[in-house]
Design an enzyme around this catalytic site. Structure first.
Site, PDB file in Angstrom:
ATOM      1  N   GLU A  91       0.847  -1.194   0.000  1.00  0.00           N
ATOM      2  CA  GLU A  91       0.000   0.000   0.000  1.00  0.00           C
ATOM      3  C   GLU A  91       0.888   1.251   0.000  1.00  0.00           C
ATOM      4  O   GLU A  91       1.968   1.262   0.576  1.00  0.00           O
ATOM      5  CB  GLU A  91      -0.892  -0.025   1.244  1.00  0.00           C
ATOM      6  CG  GLU A  91      -1.908   1.098   1.322  1.00  0.00           C
ATOM      7  CD  GLU A  91      -2.720   1.053   2.607  1.00  0.00           C
ATOM      8  OE1 GLU A  91      -3.862   1.556   2.594  1.00  0.00           O
ATOM      9  OE2 GLU A  91      -2.219   0.510   3.613  1.00  0.00           O
ATOM     10  N   LYS A 163     -10.277   0.465  -2.106  1.00  0.00           N
ATOM     11  CA  LYS A 163     -10.352  -0.010  -0.723  1.00  0.00           C
ATOM     12  C   LYS A 163     -11.712   0.265  -0.101  1.00  0.00           C
ATOM     13  O   LYS A 163     -12.193   1.407  -0.087  1.00  0.00           O
ATOM     14  CB  LYS A 163      -9.243   0.666   0.085  1.00  0.00           C
ATOM     15  CG  LYS A 163      -9.100   0.184   1.521  1.00  0.00           C
ATOM     16  CD  LYS A 163      -7.939   0.921   2.184  1.00  0.00           C
ATOM     17  CE  LYS A 163      -7.716   0.491   3.616  1.00  0.00           C
ATOM     18  NZ  LYS A 163      -6.635   1.286   4.257  1.00  0.00           N
ATOM     19  N   CYS A 204      -4.804  -3.703   2.939  1.00  0.00           N
ATOM     20  CA  CYS A 204      -4.485  -3.388   4.326  1.00  0.00           C
ATOM     21  C   CYS A 204      -5.612  -3.632   5.329  1.00  0.00           C
ATOM     22  O   CYS A 204      -5.852  -4.772   5.726  1.00  0.00           O
ATOM     23  CB  CYS A 204      -3.984  -1.948   4.410  1.00  0.00           C
ATOM     24  SG  CYS A 204      -3.037  -1.582   5.931  1.00  0.00           S
TER      25      CYS A 204
END
Length: 332
Positions: A91, A163, A204
């Site tokens: 990321e 995300k 993440c």
């Protein structure tokens, strides 16, 4: 020597050649003092003669776009020389801001100069790239998307994942961070076919939401889960390896977790420890320490995925949806 999954008499025997392994049940050794120049280190494990090499990059990105690209370029060249077919970056691989608002200022559309540069890098090196966490220009001037971009070896963007779960937390003893202040959440679950296998894309903080990975496995048929991350030091020490191995075990997928590592600036530090994990939850590759810039390399063998799923057919045993329907009917 051979490694057997499940029991000594079950599944495929996997030859372990050229083995340099850090045991998964022991914590990684303390990092050595960091040199002023970037050192590149890697751990390569040949898990099967039928495997395809993949890599999980580890790096310490800063707010210098050119310096970050140069590091990525060097890692790509090293990976390509080793025969890696898919290299996964963490990321915020291209930029980590030092001040509030910096990420918004450098955010670009996917056809902008920064992403074109990385697409050219993939094409020139004949390698697939997982670019996990690009600052894509958002729906308005106050927001961006945290976008996982999958690029093929011809330099084409094959798919993107924005995300879904944003990091809005107050980490005890570490930091307060509210990603939603400047990031718009995605809405789509994304899986994509590749020469390595069917890839499930995440980023993440998604790691803490197992239902996303369940859907990638059972509804989108993912075989390999990509988890590019920039975990904080505090949360990484507590949960990083545990969560990654849990996602691998419960989905019976390979997991490739590329990680940011070390101090990006005075205010931000990432845990590191890039990992590649097999469908039985065993760690196949990690760097000798969790802070070095380098690549963890291992072989992906989809016959191992099939073997694990055949020996323990959890997809056939899932009952929760049926139980929910029964409960709903009984309440009428």
């Amino acid at each position: 020597m051979a490694l057997s999954l499940l029991t000594p008499n079950s599944l495929t025997k996997i030859p372990l050649t050229k083995l340099r392994f850090v045991p998964s049940l022991s914590p990684p050794p303390p990092p050595p003092p960091r040199a002023a120049s970037v050192s590149f280190r890697r751990l390569s494990i040949m898990s099967s003669s039928n495997g395809i090499k993949v890599g999980a990059a580890q790096m310490t990105s800063t707010n210098d776009l050119d310096a970050n690209f140069n590091t990525c370029s060097r890692l790509v060249q090293e990976a390509a020389a080793e025969g890696v077919k898919l290299l996964c970056f963490p990321e915020t691989f291209s930029f980590v801001g030092m001040k509030a608002g910096e990420s918004l200022q450098i955010a670009e559309p996917l056809d902008g100069p920064t992403m074109r540069r990385y697409c050219s890098l993939a094409r020139d090196s004949n390698i697939w790239l997982s670019l996990g966490g690009f600052q894509e220009k958002g729906p308005d001037d106050a927001h961006l998307y945290n976008t996982h971009v999958l690029v093929d070896n011809y330099g084409n963007i094959k798919n993107i994942y924005r995300k879904i779960h944003l990091f809005d937390v107050d980490v005890p003893g570490n930091m307060t961070y509210k990603e939603s202040d400047f990031t718009t959440a995605g809405t789509d679950i994304v899986a994509e076919d590749s020469p390595i296998g069917r890839l499930g894309l995440t980023v993440c903080y998604d790691l803490r939401f197992p239902e996303l990975y369940q859907q990638l496995r059972f509804q989108h048929n993912a075989q390999i889960l990509l988890v590019p991350s920039a975990f904080t030091k505090v949360t990484g020490e507590a949960h990083w390896e545990i969560l990654l191995r849990a996602r691998a075990i419960e989905t019976q997928c390979y997991v490739i977790a590329a990680a940011q590592a070390g101090k990006h600036n005075e205010k931000r530090e990432s845990y590191g420890d890039s990992l590649i994990i097999d469908p039985w939850g065993k760690i196949l590759a990690r760097l000798p320490d969790r802070l070095s810039t380098g690549i963890a390399i291992a072989d992906i063998d989809l016959s191992i995925v099939d073997a694990v799923r055949t020996r323990m057919p959890i997809s056939e045993h899932k009952r929760l949806e049926s139980c929910q329907k029964i409960s709903s009917l009984s309440s009428l």
